[in-house]
Write a protein that holds these residues in place. Sequence first.
Motif, PDB file in Angstrom:
ATOM      1  N   PRO A 230       0.985  -1.206   0.047  1.00 49.40           N
ATOM      2  CA  PRO A 230       0.057   0.081  -0.034  1.00 49.40           C
ATOM      3  C   PRO A 230       0.910   1.229  -0.110  1.00 49.40           C
ATOM      4  CG  PRO A 230       0.095  -0.892   2.256  1.00 49.40           C
ATOM      5  CD  PRO A 230       0.737  -1.845   1.216  1.00 49.40           C
ATOM      6  N   SER A 231       0.336   2.240  -0.524  1.00 51.34           N
ATOM      7  CA  SER A 231       1.013   3.661  -0.850  1.00 51.34           C
ATOM      8  C   SER A 231       0.344   4.564   0.067  1.00 51.34           C
ATOM      9  CB  SER A 231       1.091   3.970  -2.176  1.00 51.34           C
ATOM     10  OG  SER A 231       2.050   3.229  -2.835  1.00 51.34           O
ATOM     11  N   MET A 232       1.248   5.585   0.802  1.00 49.81           N
ATOM     12  CA  MET A 232       0.696   6.632   1.546  1.00 49.81           C
ATOM     13  C   MET A 232       1.398   7.791   1.107  1.00 49.81           C
ATOM     14  SD  MET A 232      -1.165   8.467   3.764  1.00 49.81           S
ATOM     15  CE  MET A 232      -1.731   7.158   4.594  1.00 49.81           C
ATOM     16  N   ILE A 233       0.618   8.899   0.797  1.00 50.15           N
ATOM     17  CA  ILE A 233       1.235  10.110   0.385  1.00 50.15           C
ATOM     18  C   ILE A 233       0.746  11.402   1.223  1.00 50.15           C
ATOM     19  CG2 ILE A 233       1.492  11.893  -1.534  1.00 50.15           C
ATOM     20  CD1 ILE A 233       0.767   9.654  -3.523  1.00 50.15           C
ATOM     21  N   VAL A 234       1.650  12.021   1.837  1.00 50.47           N
ATOM     22  CA  VAL A 234       1.345  12.934   2.707  1.00 50.47           C
ATOM     23  C   VAL A 234       1.718  14.188   2.294  1.00 50.47           C
ATOM     24  CG1 VAL A 234       1.988  13.991   5.003  1.00 50.47           C
ATOM     25  CG2 VAL A 234       2.278  11.437   4.757  1.00 50.47           C
ATOM     26  N   LEU A 235       0.410  14.890   2.373  1.00 52.87           N
ATOM     27  CA  LEU A 235       0.155  16.053   1.416  1.00 52.87           C
ATOM     28  C   LEU A 235       0.301  17.363   2.608  1.00 52.87           C
ATOM     29  CD1 LEU A 235      -3.031  15.310  -0.672  1.00 52.87           C
ATOM     30  CD2 LEU A 235      -0.427  15.140  -1.293  1.00 52.87           C
ATOM     31  N   HIS A 236       1.438  18.112   2.231  1.00 55.28           N
ATOM     32  CA  HIS A 236       1.445  19.290   3.319  1.00 55.28           C
ATOM     33  C   HIS A 236       0.583  20.528   2.661  1.00 55.28           C
ATOM     34  CE1 HIS A 236       4.493  17.762   5.906  1.00 55.28           C
ATOM     35  NE2 HIS A 236       5.130  16.956   4.870  1.00 55.28           N
ATOM     36  N   THR A 237      -0.408  20.788   3.449  1.00 52.80           N
ATOM     37  CA  THR A 237      -1.394  21.819   2.823  1.00 52.80           C
ATOM     38  C   THR A 237      -1.613  23.067   3.754  1.00 52.80           C
ATOM     39  OG1 THR A 237      -3.271  20.563   3.920  1.00 52.80           O
ATOM     40  CG2 THR A 237      -2.641  19.971   1.405  1.00 52.80           C
ATOM     41  N   ILE A 238      -2.492  23.853   3.413  1.00 52.71           N
ATOM     42  CA  ILE A 238      -2.720  25.048   4.292  1.00 52.71           C
ATOM     43  C   ILE A 238      -4.262  25.042   4.247  1.00 52.71           C
ATOM     44  CG2 ILE A 238      -2.944  27.626   4.129  1.00 52.71           C
ATOM     45  CD1 ILE A 238      -0.400  27.635   2.292  1.00 52.71           C
ATOM     46  N   LYS A 239      -4.749  24.868   5.550  1.00 47.43           N
ATOM     47  CA  LYS A 239      -6.343  24.936   5.793  1.00 47.43           C
ATOM     48  C   LYS A 239      -6.866  26.004   5.414  1.00 47.43           C
ATOM     49  CE  LYS A 239      -9.208  22.608   9.138  1.00 47.43           C
ATOM     50  NZ  LYS A 239      -9.297  21.884  10.374  1.00 47.43           N
ATOM     51  N   GLY A 240      -7.880  25.949   4.599  1.00 51.91           N
ATOM     52  CA  GLY A 240      -8.736  27.490   3.897  1.00 51.91           C
ATOM     53  C   GLY A 240      -7.971  27.799   2.675  1.00 51.91           C
ATOM     54  N   LYS A 241      -7.058  27.134   2.259  1.00 53.41           N
ATOM     55  CA  LYS A 241      -6.201  27.403   1.012  1.00 53.41           C
ATOM     56  C   LYS A 241      -7.040  28.282   0.083  1.00 53.41           C
ATOM     57  CE  LYS A 241      -2.729  27.691  -1.923  1.00 53.41           C
ATOM     58  NZ  LYS A 241      -1.691  28.607  -1.760  1.00 53.41           N
ATOM     59  N   ASP A 242      -6.340  29.415  -0.459  1.00 51.35           N
ATOM     60  CA  ASP A 242      -7.257  30.453  -1.399  1.00 51.35           C
ATOM     61  C   ASP A 242      -8.723  30.923  -1.358  1.00 51.35           C
ATOM     62  OD1 ASP A 242      -4.901  30.148  -2.939  1.00 51.35           O
ATOM     63  OD2 ASP A 242      -5.281  28.983  -4.683  1.00 51.35           O
ATOM     64  N   CYS A 243      -8.959  30.659  -0.001  1.00 52.47           N
ATOM     65  CA  CYS A 243     -10.248  31.297   0.471  1.00 52.47           C
ATOM     66  C   CYS A 243      -9.860  32.561   1.416  1.00 52.47           C
ATOM     67  CB  CYS A 243     -11.069  30.247   1.181  1.00 52.47           C
ATOM     68  SG  CYS A 243     -12.649  30.969   1.595  1.00 52.47           S
ATOM     69  N   PRO A 244      -9.962  33.788   0.971  1.00 53.67           N
ATOM     70  CA  PRO A 244      -9.133  35.115   1.654  1.00 53.67           C
ATOM     71  C   PRO A 244      -9.984  34.985   3.282  1.00 53.67           C
ATOM     72  CG  PRO A 244      -9.911  35.774  -0.552  1.00 53.67           C
ATOM     73  CD  PRO A 244     -10.307  34.166  -0.372  1.00 53.67           C
ATOM     74  N   PHE A 245     -11.372  34.710   3.258  1.00 56.92           N
ATOM     75  CA  PHE A 245     -11.856  34.830   4.805  1.00 56.92           C
ATOM     76  C   PHE A 245     -11.571  33.572   5.760  1.00 56.92           C
ATOM     77  CE2 PHE A 245     -15.660  33.026   2.477  1.00 56.92           C
ATOM     78  CZ  PHE A 245     -15.841  31.778   3.473  1.00 56.92           C
ATOM     79  N   ALA A 246     -10.972  32.518   4.980  1.00 55.32           N
ATOM     80  CA  ALA A 246     -10.715  31.425   6.066  1.00 55.32           C
ATOM     81  C   ALA A 246      -9.319  31.192   6.182  1.00 55.32           C
ATOM     82  CB  ALA A 246     -11.389  30.274   5.304  1.00 55.32           C
ATOM     83  N   GLU A 247      -8.245  31.416   5.158  1.00 58.72           N
ATOM     84  CA  GLU A 247      -6.995  31.017   5.148  1.00 58.72           C
ATOM     85  C   GLU A 247      -6.305  32.059   6.100  1.00 58.72           C
ATOM     86  OE1 GLU A 247      -2.918  31.049   2.311  1.00 58.72           O
ATOM     87  OE2 GLU A 247      -4.923  31.013   1.300  1.00 58.72           O
ATOM     88  N   GLY A 248      -5.641  31.339   7.097  1.00 60.11           N
ATOM     89  CA  GLY A 248      -4.852  32.099   7.991  1.00 60.11           C
ATOM     90  C   GLY A 248      -5.364  32.397   9.385  1.00 60.11           C
ATOM     91  N   VAL A 249      -6.788  31.890   9.180  1.00 57.96           N
ATOM     92  CA  VAL A 249      -7.563  32.116  10.395  1.00 57.96           C
ATOM     93  C   VAL A 249      -7.348  30.883  11.363  1.00 57.96           C
ATOM     94  CG1 VAL A 249     -10.061  32.537  11.453  1.00 57.96           C
ATOM     95  CG2 VAL A 249      -9.436  33.577   9.163  1.00 57.96           C
ATOM     96  N   PHE A 250      -7.289  31.189  12.752  1.00 59.32           N
ATOM     97  CA  PHE A 250      -7.114  30.060  13.525  1.00 59.32           C
ATOM     98  C   PHE A 250      -8.232  29.036  13.700  1.00 59.32           C
ATOM     99  CE2 PHE A 250      -7.159  28.008  17.943  1.00 59.32           C
ATOM    100  CZ  PHE A 250      -5.855  27.600  17.786  1.00 59.32           C
TER     101      PHE A 250
END
Length: 280
Positions: A230-250
């Motif tokens: 089996p294969s696992m790919i860990v994706l490093h992502t940003i929560k709320g990516k490309d959504c101005p009112f959500a990205e960077g909000v705790f």
Amino acid sequence: MNRIQELEILAARIRKTILAEMAGTGAGHVGGSMSMADVLAVLYGEVMQIDPANPHWEKRDRMVVSKGHCGPALYAALAERGYFPRTWIPTVNQPGTHLPSHCDKNRVPGVDMTTGSLGQGMSTALGLAWGLRYQHNSATVYLILGDGECDEGQVWEGALFASTQKLGNVIAFIDRNEKQLDGYTKDICDVGDLRTKFEDFGWYSQEVDGHDITAMLKAIENANAREGQPSMIVLHTIKGKDCPFAEGVFYNHHMTMSPDQIEQAQQFLDQKIARLQEEI
């Protein structure tokens, strides 16, 4: 048109559709839905063997989104591929809808597994994979987990089962946005180095930028080249990516949003699409 740019545009369109889905109630799981839009664009736009006109095609690849509260992201990808009419989009999570807030295979064409009780998607995906192998069906099962979800012991029981059974027809992803419902994963239950952990559990394990289309395509190519593992790919992502009112909000796991916020976020995505089209 450059294929990578096409997939980047598809990811932006998926994000726009997610916002359109949430506009009906003015709320939703926007953070984790946005962070997984790019991998959905890669899978549904390039990788998976599917037929939107025949959602139950026996030879189709299967998708299990274990973080089922991000159903709006999966629905958006399915809508972009034409699995159901776009008139359903504004009805998400409303009375009489075909699109409940969490993934539902009984109501939504193209959804292969009902999910939402975190951790259980690992078990159901592996059951699908084992069953397909038993039937001599060469389809691949794709699984998307949340990193907060990896707190669940059921995930690790599944990891042991998959490696022991040599389920080489499973390619899984972890949406590693480093946050869960009420904080950072490291502060709630530190899962540490997920790539190494899955490698130790017998999986072929990689990690890439989960917003880099080229990197994800290469990682999937590498995974497909493995046999009996089996294969696992860990994706490093940003929560709320490309959504101005959500990205960077705790606190951006589940949010309320105004019509103005949704409109501004969609305009932001329209501008991104226009820039990508100009680069072609």
